[in-house]
Every structure is written in structure tokens, then in C-alpha cells.
Design a protein around this motif. Structure first.
Motif, PDB file in Angstrom:
ATOM      1  N   LEU A 211      -3.067   4.956   4.724  1.00 15.10           N
ATOM      2  CA  LEU A 211      -2.649   6.035   5.608  1.00 15.10           C
ATOM      3  C   LEU A 211      -2.381   7.296   4.790  1.00 15.10           C
ATOM      4  CD1 LEU A 211      -0.934   3.247   6.846  1.00 15.10           C
ATOM      5  CD2 LEU A 211      -0.991   4.849   8.755  1.00 15.10           C
ATOM      6  N   GLU A 242       7.540   4.987   4.849  1.00 10.49           N
ATOM      7  CA  GLU A 242       7.733   3.552   4.601  1.00 10.49           C
ATOM      8  C   GLU A 242       8.353   2.856   5.806  1.00 10.49           C
ATOM      9  OE1 GLU A 242       8.306   3.822  -0.271  1.00 10.49           O
ATOM     10  OE2 GLU A 242      10.058   3.578   1.035  1.00 10.49           O
ATOM     11  N   ILE A 245       5.643   2.467   8.568  1.00 11.57           N
ATOM     12  CA  ILE A 245       4.621   1.484   8.212  1.00 11.57           C
ATOM     13  C   ILE A 245       5.182   0.070   8.363  1.00 11.57           C
ATOM     14  CG2 ILE A 245       3.296   0.552   6.255  1.00 11.57           C
ATOM     15  CD1 ILE A 245       2.807   3.460   5.389  1.00 11.57           C
ATOM     16  N   TYR A 249       3.260  -1.938  11.050  1.00 15.17           N
ATOM     17  CA  TYR A 249       2.311  -2.880  10.436  1.00 15.17           C
ATOM     18  C   TYR A 249       2.989  -4.055   9.742  1.00 15.17           C
ATOM     19  CZ  TYR A 249      -0.697   1.186  11.155  1.00 15.17           C
ATOM     20  OH  TYR A 249      -1.370   2.244  11.725  1.00 15.17           O
TER      21      TYR A 249
END
Length: 330
Positions: A211, A242, A245, A249
């Protein structure tokens, strides 16, 4: 990297042969291309004519083409997509296997998977500039060591003299393009940014997660511009990048490589977030600077990136390399 020569495009008559072949595929009832339905085969690249193969790699399974797309200069990147674990059952049970070789305990096959498992990621740059063509052409590379003075007297004047367009970046920030791809945004115009997948990532598996965080501020070209005035911005990118993400994910900060490039590929500050397991292009020590290191260096010395020497690779045809040679720096 496969050894690649510059290959010339179509010889006289080959274009006509290609057109005839396409027509046969469209109209062949036994073809996989839409079962005779010509509309299913319509391609946005049907007008592309290859001029040269800029680079190819058997190891990385990609190819870079230069040519004309509807009379405009274009670069096309073809990349085989990774094999995904969630498709293994279908891949092994629904594919056609043709035996190549059998010897004792060893066998090799040509596997022909179902069409939907045989993707080739295709990136189109059109109209492409000379810089785009040079970017993907296989070339010799040189390592340049740039002092702070070199930046001020060689690199910065060169950057200012060139018309490096970042309009596509502004389109993203203004939601004129790729708005649906943004996975997180901090709208603050001073410390905010947008986070979106890099085109190198197919978004189908985490092993090659990639990303990009693009800052809203438009006055920071690169690492060289950063001072203690930008610490809040950098810390905000790291923290919220961070966090989001992990939230989206499930990948923890300890599994991420977060860094800036110098020289960057475009002169608008952006930060790369990649899976630690993924050896992304440009993540080597000659170009990548960990964001955590950048923050600590600036905390120790506000003028750190204005004064220290920075090394970076330049390709043989890069005009900036010529400027360093003219200045007697190489």
C-alpha cells in the motif's frame, strides 16, 4: 532477470496476420474466447501495436512492452498473477494436464488451468512519455552518492527544470480518480494522507501486500525536504497506517516494512507499506529508508536530510546521471 535485447516490432505483413488471427479466434465456436460471441472478446488493447519489448523476466514472470495504442505512445506491463492457496483445489482438480516428461519418480506436466485461474495482470500507461519508456527499459545502473550540496546545486535545479507531472496524484487526493480504491483517509491538510493499494498488489493475498500513503500536503517533494516541522506528519502516517492495515488486513506492524524511496519515482511525498515477507521492487538499502529511521534521524537533527549524503541508483539513460557526470561527480 532474463537477458533481453531491444526487439523490433511487427515486420511488414504481420499486422494483417494478427488481425486475421483475432478474427478467427472471435468466430471459432470451439475457442475459449466467448464461444463465438465476438462481443465477449472485445479488448481495450485491440488497437495496440508493439514497437519494442523493453524488458522481460522469466524469474519474475513479467514483460514490459512499448508501442502505439490508437496512435498514442503506450507502455503495457504484463505480469503473471501469484498462485493463491484458496484456488489450489480447483487448480489441481479442474485443470488439464499434459505430460512433458516421466523419469523414475519425476514427472513434469504442462498444466492448463480454468480460464478464471489463468489471469495476467495488465497495466496500461497511455499516453506514455519518454520517461515512462526509459523507466522500464533494461539498462545499466550506477550508484550515485549525493551530498547535501550536490542536492542543492545539481539535483534540485534539475527537478525544477523538468515538467514531472503529478496530476494523477492530485486526482487521487481530490477523489477525481481511484476514489473507490482508498482504504483509509485522514483528511487533515497538514498531517493527513490517503492510503490505497499499490498497483503491484493484486489484493488477493497478504504475502505481497503493498500500500501507498500519499500526503495531502503538496509542498514536500522528497526525503530531502523533511525537517522537525514534519515529525507530526510522519508519525501520523506510521501510526494510522499501521493501525488501519491491522484492522483491515490483520497484518501487525511487526510484519510490515514501512519506508520512503530516495530518489522517489515521483516528487510528491509518499510512504510505502509492504509485507515484510515481500521483496518489493526498490526495497533494497540503496533506495529504501525505513520510516522509523527517518523519524529518529530528524529527532536527533532537524537538518539531517538537508546535510547528509544520500546514495541512490540511477540508470544509464537518466538525465540526472548526466548532470552528475557533467559536474565531475562520477
Amino acid at each position: 532477470m532474463a537477458e533481453t535485447a531491444k526487439r523490433e516490432g511487427d515486420a511488414p505483413g504481420e499486422n494483417e496476420q494478427d488481425d486475421a488471427k483475432i478474427k478467427r479466434l472471435k468466430n471459432d465456436p470451439n475457442s475459449d474466447q466467448g464461444n463465438g460471441d465476438a462481443s465477449a472478446f472485445e479488448s481495450p488493447l485491440s488497437g495496440f501495436k508493439t514497437t519494442t519489448v523493453l524488458r522481460d523476466s522469466a524469474r519474475e514472470k513479467n514483460m514490459f512492452l512499448h508501442g502505439k495504442l490508437n496512435d498514442q505512445e503506450a507502455v503495457i506491463i504484463l505480469e503473471k498473477t501469484p498462485i493463491r492457496e484458496d484456488t489450489l483445489f480447483e487448480l489441481l482438480h479442474c485443470s488439464r494436464f499434459n505430460l512433458d516428461m516421466s523419469n523414475d519418480i519425476y514427472r513434469t506436466y504442462q498444466l492448463q488451468p480454468p480460464a478464471h485461474l489463468n489471469d495476467i495482470k495488465t497495466t496500461v500507461i497511455c499516453p506514455a512519455t519518454e520517461k515512462h519508456v526509459k523507466k522500464y527499459l533494461l539498462q545499466e545502473t550506477y550508484l550515485v552518492e549525493e551530498t547535501g550540496e550536490d542536492y542543492r546545486t545539481i539535483t534540485l535545479p534539475y527537478i525544477q527544470s523538468q515538467s514531472f507531472s503529478v496530476q494523477w496524484v492530485y486526482n487521487i487526493l481530490e477523489k477525481k480518480a481511484e476514489a473507490e480504491r482508498i482504504v483509509y483517509e485522514d483528511p487533515d491538510q497538514d498531517v493527513g494522507f490517503v492510503l490505497l493499494p499499490d498497483f503491484k498488489w493484486d489484493q488477493k493475498q497478504l504475502d505481497n501486500l503493498y500500500l501507498i500513503a500519499i500526503v495531502h500536503r503538496r509542498d514536500i517533494k522528497s526525503l530531502r525536504d523533511l525537517t522537525d516541522m514534519h515529525l507530526l506528519l510522519l508519525s501520523n502516517i506510521r501510526k494510522k497506517g499501521e493501525e488501519n492495515i491491522l484492522k483491515r488486513y490483520g497484518l501487525a506492524a511487526s510484519k510490515l516494512r514501512v519506508y520512503l524511496h530516495y530518489q522517489p519515482s515521483y516528487y510528491h511525498l509518499h510512504v510505502h507499506f509492504t509485507a515484510l515477507s515481500y521483496e518489493a521492487p526498490g526495497c533494497g538499502v540503496e533506495r529504501a529508508h525505513l520510516l522509523s529511521d527517518v523519524i529518529q534521524n530528524i529527532q536527533m537533527d532537524s537538518q539531517y536530510y538537508q546535510s547528509r549524503s544520500l546514495s541512490f541508483p540511477l540508470r544509464a539513460d537518466d538525465n540526472l546521471l548526466s548532470k552528475f557526470k557533467e559536474a565531475g561527480k562520477l
